[in-house]
Design a protein around this motif. Structure first.
Motif, PDB file in Angstrom:
ATOM      1  N   GLN A  14      36.441  11.179  35.792  1.00 36.38           N
ATOM      2  CA  GLN A  14      35.969  10.879  34.444  1.00 36.38           C
ATOM      3  C   GLN A  14      36.668   9.654  33.881  1.00 36.38           C
ATOM      4  N   TRP A  15      37.989   9.568  34.040  1.00 38.80           N
ATOM      5  CA  TRP A  15      38.702   8.396  33.537  1.00 38.80           C
ATOM      6  C   TRP A  15      38.223   7.129  34.231  1.00 38.80           C
ATOM      7  N   LYS A  16      37.974   7.221  35.540  1.00 33.77           N
ATOM      8  CA  LYS A  16      37.502   6.045  36.282  1.00 33.77           C
ATOM      9  C   LYS A  16      36.130   5.622  35.780  1.00 33.77           C
ATOM     10  N   CYS A  17      35.271   6.590  35.514  1.00 24.34           N
ATOM     11  CA  CYS A  17      33.933   6.293  34.997  1.00 24.34           C
ATOM     12  C   CYS A  17      34.021   5.575  33.652  1.00 24.34           C
ATOM     13  N   ILE A  18      34.893   6.047  32.782  1.00 23.19           N
ATOM     14  CA  ILE A  18      35.047   5.436  31.461  1.00 23.19           C
ATOM     15  C   ILE A  18      35.621   4.033  31.576  1.00 23.19           C
ATOM     16  N   ALA A  19      36.667   3.875  32.384  1.00 18.44           N
ATOM     17  CA  ALA A  19      37.287   2.547  32.550  1.00 18.44           C
ATOM     18  C   ALA A  19      36.299   1.559  33.162  1.00 18.44           C
ATOM     19  N   ASP A  20      35.564   1.985  34.182  1.00 10.23           N
ATOM     20  CA  ASP A  20      34.564   1.111  34.798  1.00 10.23           C
ATOM     21  C   ASP A  20      33.516   0.679  33.781  1.00 10.23           C
ATOM     22  N   GLY A  21      33.066   1.630  32.965  1.00 10.83           N
ATOM     23  CA  GLY A  21      32.017   1.314  32.003  1.00 10.83           C
ATOM     24  C   GLY A  21      32.476   0.367  30.912  1.00 10.83           C
ATOM     25  N   ILE A  22      33.666   0.593  30.389  1.00 10.56           N
ATOM     26  CA  ILE A  22      34.164  -0.252  29.296  1.00 10.56           C
ATOM     27  C   ILE A  22      34.401  -1.684  29.767  1.00 10.56           C
ATOM     28  N   VAL A  23      34.897  -1.849  30.978  1.00 12.21           N
ATOM     29  CA  VAL A  23      35.232  -3.193  31.447  1.00 12.21           C
ATOM     30  C   VAL A  23      34.020  -3.910  32.039  1.00 12.21           C
ATOM     31  N   ASP A  24      32.907  -3.226  32.195  1.00 11.40           N
ATOM     32  CA  ASP A  24      31.701  -3.821  32.791  1.00 11.40           C
ATOM     33  C   ASP A  24      30.949  -4.606  31.717  1.00 11.40           C
ATOM     34  N   ILE A  25      31.293  -5.859  31.573  1.00 14.49           N
ATOM     35  CA  ILE A  25      30.713  -6.723  30.544  1.00 14.49           C
ATOM     36  C   ILE A  25      29.874  -7.785  31.234  1.00 14.49           C
ATOM     37  N   LYS A  26      28.590  -7.794  30.964  1.00  9.51           N
ATOM     38  CA  LYS A  26      27.677  -8.723  31.623  1.00  9.51           C
ATOM     39  C   LYS A  26      27.775 -10.123  31.011  1.00  9.51           C
TER      40      LYS A  26
END
Length: 200
Positions: free
Chosen positions: A188-200
């Motif tokens: 879950q933490w990895k999913c959140i970190a990946d999503g927040i830092v994924d800036i197009k």
């Protein structure tokens, strides 16, 4: 594997730990500052953290020291309550409560928020810790930038079962802690970190 030694992160003494890091490489170095500014906006908008993890249902609520939901940048003494699974009409005790005890924004290239499991707002000197980990554990959230990347990291340290929460809560805490140790909370933490830092 030993826990990473990261400046500002509490030393790992006992219990579980995790090092969760997500990096976005940036080919055009002229975009780093603008993307890091977007990352900062996301980082300080705690109420939206759960929306960046589409694979798991996680809810974050940013509260002031009285427990009232707020829409602003976090401050030391604020609370975050976290709902790890979808529950209809959740009670206050269904959330995992943490309190922000440190914010470091002295380095423009590295921002940090540190939290610890807490009692309910207004019960700092009474009541029980409302979290499956004990109050001695910590979670530290960091965003940073380098020459060709932006990064979000989440570090958990000294994660022990909270045994001072009442009989039913103790059973739930053991369940959550055991599943966390087998990797579900890290996912879950990895999913959140990946999503927040994924800036197009």
């Amino acid at each position: 594997m030993k826990p990473k030694k990261v400046p500002g992160i509490p030393s790992q003494v006992s219990g579980g730990y995790h090092d969760t890091e997500s990096i976005q490489k940036i080919q055009n170095i002229h975009e780093i500052d603008s993307k890091f500014n977007i990352l900062k906006d996301r980082f300080f908008n705690i109420n939206e953290w759960g929306s960046y993890c589409v694979k798991h249902t996680v809810e974050f609520n940013h509260c002031d020291p009285s427990g009232k939901l707020v829409q602003r940048s976090p401050q030391i003494g604020d609370y975050i309550n976290i709902l790890l699974t979808k529950i209809n009409n959740p009670k206050v005790e269904d959330y995992q409560w943490v309190q922000i005890d440190m914010i470091d924004n002295t380095n423009p290239d590295r921002l940090m928020i540190q939290c610890r499991p807490s009692k309910l707002p207004g019960n700092e000197f009474a009541g029980k810790t409302v979290h499956f980990y004990s109050s001695g554990s910590s979670s530290t959230f960091i965003i940073s930038k380098g020459k060709d990347y932006i990064k979000m990291s989440i570090y958990g340290r000294n994660e022990k079962i909270n045994k001072d929460a009442g009989f039913i809560s103790n059973i739930k805490n053991k369940f959550f802690t055991l599943t966390g140790m087998t990797g579900s909370s890290k996912i879950q933490w990895k999913c959140i970190a990946d999503g927040i830092v994924d800036i197009k």
